[in-house]
Design a protein around this motif. Structure first.
Motif, PDB file in Angstrom:
ATOM      1  N   VAL A 111       0.847  -1.186   0.000  1.00 12.85           N
ATOM      2  CA  VAL A 111       0.000   0.000   0.000  1.00 12.85           C
ATOM      3  C   VAL A 111       0.883   1.237   0.000  1.00 12.85           C
ATOM      4  O   VAL A 111       2.045   1.188   0.408  1.00 12.85           O
ATOM      5  N   SER A 122      -3.452   7.143   6.205  1.00 12.04           N
ATOM      6  CA  SER A 122      -4.321   6.347   5.341  1.00 12.04           C
ATOM      7  C   SER A 122      -3.480   5.481   4.423  1.00 12.04           C
ATOM      8  O   SER A 122      -2.399   5.878   3.981  1.00 12.04           O
ATOM      9  N   VAL A 174      -3.412   3.576   0.803  1.00 13.34           N
ATOM     10  CA  VAL A 174      -4.018   3.564  -0.519  1.00 13.34           C
ATOM     11  C   VAL A 174      -3.505   2.330  -1.245  1.00 13.34           C
ATOM     12  O   VAL A 174      -2.311   2.208  -1.515  1.00 13.34           O
ATOM     13  N   SER A 175      -4.407   1.378  -1.539  1.00 12.69           N
ATOM     14  CA  SER A 175      -4.009   0.125  -2.168  1.00 12.69           C
ATOM     15  C   SER A 175      -3.506   0.365  -3.576  1.00 12.69           C
ATOM     16  O   SER A 175      -4.113   1.104  -4.366  1.00 12.69           O
ATOM     17  N   THR A 176      -2.384  -0.263  -3.890  1.00  6.76           N
ATOM     18  CA  THR A 176      -1.809  -0.153  -5.241  1.00  6.76           C
ATOM     19  C   THR A 176      -2.189  -1.342  -6.107  1.00  6.76           C
ATOM     20  O   THR A 176      -1.800  -1.409  -7.266  1.00  6.76           O
ATOM     21  N   ALA A 227      -7.941   3.278  -6.886  1.00 12.89           N
ATOM     22  CA  ALA A 227      -7.331   3.083  -5.571  1.00 12.89           C
ATOM     23  C   ALA A 227      -8.343   3.391  -4.473  1.00 12.89           C
ATOM     24  O   ALA A 227      -9.141   4.321  -4.584  1.00 12.89           O
ATOM     25  N   ILE A 228      -8.301   2.576  -3.426  1.00 12.29           N
ATOM     26  CA  ILE A 228      -9.216   2.729  -2.303  1.00 12.29           C
ATOM     27  C   ILE A 228      -8.405   3.091  -1.060  1.00 12.29           C
ATOM     28  O   ILE A 228      -7.441   2.415  -0.716  1.00 12.29           O
ATOM     29  N   GLY A 229      -8.810   4.168  -0.398  1.00  6.86           N
ATOM     30  CA  GLY A 229      -8.107   4.619   0.799  1.00  6.86           C
ATOM     31  C   GLY A 229      -8.727   4.052   2.067  1.00  6.86           C
ATOM     32  O   GLY A 229      -9.950   4.000   2.201  1.00  6.86           O
ATOM     33  N   THR A 230      -7.877   3.605   2.998  1.00 12.25           N
ATOM     34  CA  THR A 230      -8.326   3.054   4.270  1.00 12.25           C
ATOM     35  C   THR A 230      -7.583   3.759   5.403  1.00 12.25           C
ATOM     36  O   THR A 230      -6.350   3.816   5.392  1.00 12.25           O
TER      37      THR A 230
END
Length: 246
Positions: A134, A145, A147-149, A154-157
Motif C-alpha cells: 500500500v 491512510s 491507498v491500495s496499489t 485506488a481505495i483509501g483506508t
C-alpha cells in the motif's frame, strides 16, 4: 583572597561545561527538529559557619530554545513537519512516551510506522501498523491512510491517527536521548490544534553563527578566570614574603 579562588576556580570549570553544550548544539546544527540547549550561570553560597562570604559559580541548564526551525520540502511521503507548536508522540522501548519534532518516518520490517531511530510512532490506540503493498498518505491532522496499489481505482483506508501533543513548554524536560518528556512522567493529552505539513521536514533551530560567537566568548572568559587564579597565586606569594620579613 580565597573568595577569589572559589569564584575563579568554579567559574572556569563550568565554562568548560558550557563549552560542551555549545559544541553539542553545533554538532546538531543539521539534525532534523533539534532544539538548541540553553545554559546559564548562577551563584551558590558555600554552606558552612566559617565560609559565610564564599560562593560557587554553577552552570545550570535553563532548558531548550523552543523556536521553530525552517521548513524544508523533501517530496517524500513519510516525511512530516509539525507546523507551529506541537510534538509527535513516540513509544520508547520501556513502553513510556516521549516527544520529538523529527518527522522523518519509516516502516519497520513488520510494517509498523517508526522514526528513523526505530521508535514506534504512537497513534490513537498505540503504534500504527501498515499492511503490505500500500501507499501511505499522512493528512494535515495526522491521519494515516493506506491507498491500495493493487486495485483500480485506488481505495483509501484509515489506519490510525498520529498522536500530536502540545504541552506547556515549562513542563517539558529533555532526556539524554534528545527526546522530550513531561516532568511528571505522565503521557500528555492529544491536542486537536496541532497540524502537520506533508512531504517536509523541520530543520534544527541552532544558529551556527551565534554558537560560534558564543564559543569564542566562552574561550575568552575561561582565559580571564585563569588569569584571576594566577593573580591570586602571585598575591599569595607576595603576602608570604611580607610575612616572612615581619
Amino acid at each position: 583572597m580565597d573568595r577569589l579562588i572559589y569564584t575563579a576556580m568554579t567559574g572556569a570549570k563550568h565554562i568548560m561545561e558550557r563549552q560542551a553544550t555549545t559544541s553539542h548544539n553545533l554538532a546538531n546544527a543539521t539534525t532534523t527538529g533539534f532544539r538548541a540547549q540553553i545554559d546559564s550561570f548562577r551563584a551558590v553560597p558555600v554552606q558552612g559557619a566559617e565560609l559565610p562570604t564564599r560562593a560557587f559559580v554553577v552552570d545550570s541548564t535553563v532548558g531548550a530554545d523552543f523556536r521553530a526551525g525552517s521548513i524544508q520540502q523533501t517530496g517524500r511521503d513519510l516525511d512530516v513537519a509539525v507546523q507551529g507548536q506541537g510534538w509527535i508522540a513516540v513509544q520508547l522501548e520501556d513502553g513510556s512516551e516521549a516527544y520529538t519534532r523529527n518527522g522523518s518516518l519509516k516502516l519497520s520490517e513488520n510494517g509498523v510506522l517508526q522514526t528513523q531511530n526505530g521508535l514506534n510512532v504512537l497513534g490513537d490506540g498505540g503504534p500504527i501498523s501498515v499492511p503490505p503493498d500500500v501507499a501511505l498518505a499522512i493528512a494535515k491532522d495526522g491521519t494515516v491512510s493506506a491507498v491500495s496499489t493493487a486495485t483500480q481505482p485506488a481505495i483509501g483506508t484509515v489506519l490510525g491517527r498520529i498522536k500530536l501533543v502540545n504541552p506547556e513548554q515549562s513542563e517539558l524536560v529533555r532526556g539524554d536521548d534528545g527526546l522530550f518528556r513531561l516532568k511528571s512522567g505522565e503521557p500528555a493529552d492529544a491536542a486537536e490544534n496541532v497540524t502537520l505539513i506533508g512531504s517536509a521536514l523541520e530543520s534544527s533551530n541552532v544558529n551556527v553563527v551565534d554558537e560560534m560567537v558564543n564559543m569564542i566568548s566562552l574561550a575568552r572568559q575561561f582565559e580571564l578566570h585563569m588569569n584571576l587564579l594566577k593573580n591570586a597565586e602571585n598575591n599569595a606569594g607576595k603576602a608570604s614574603q611580607l610575612l616572612a620579613l615581619s
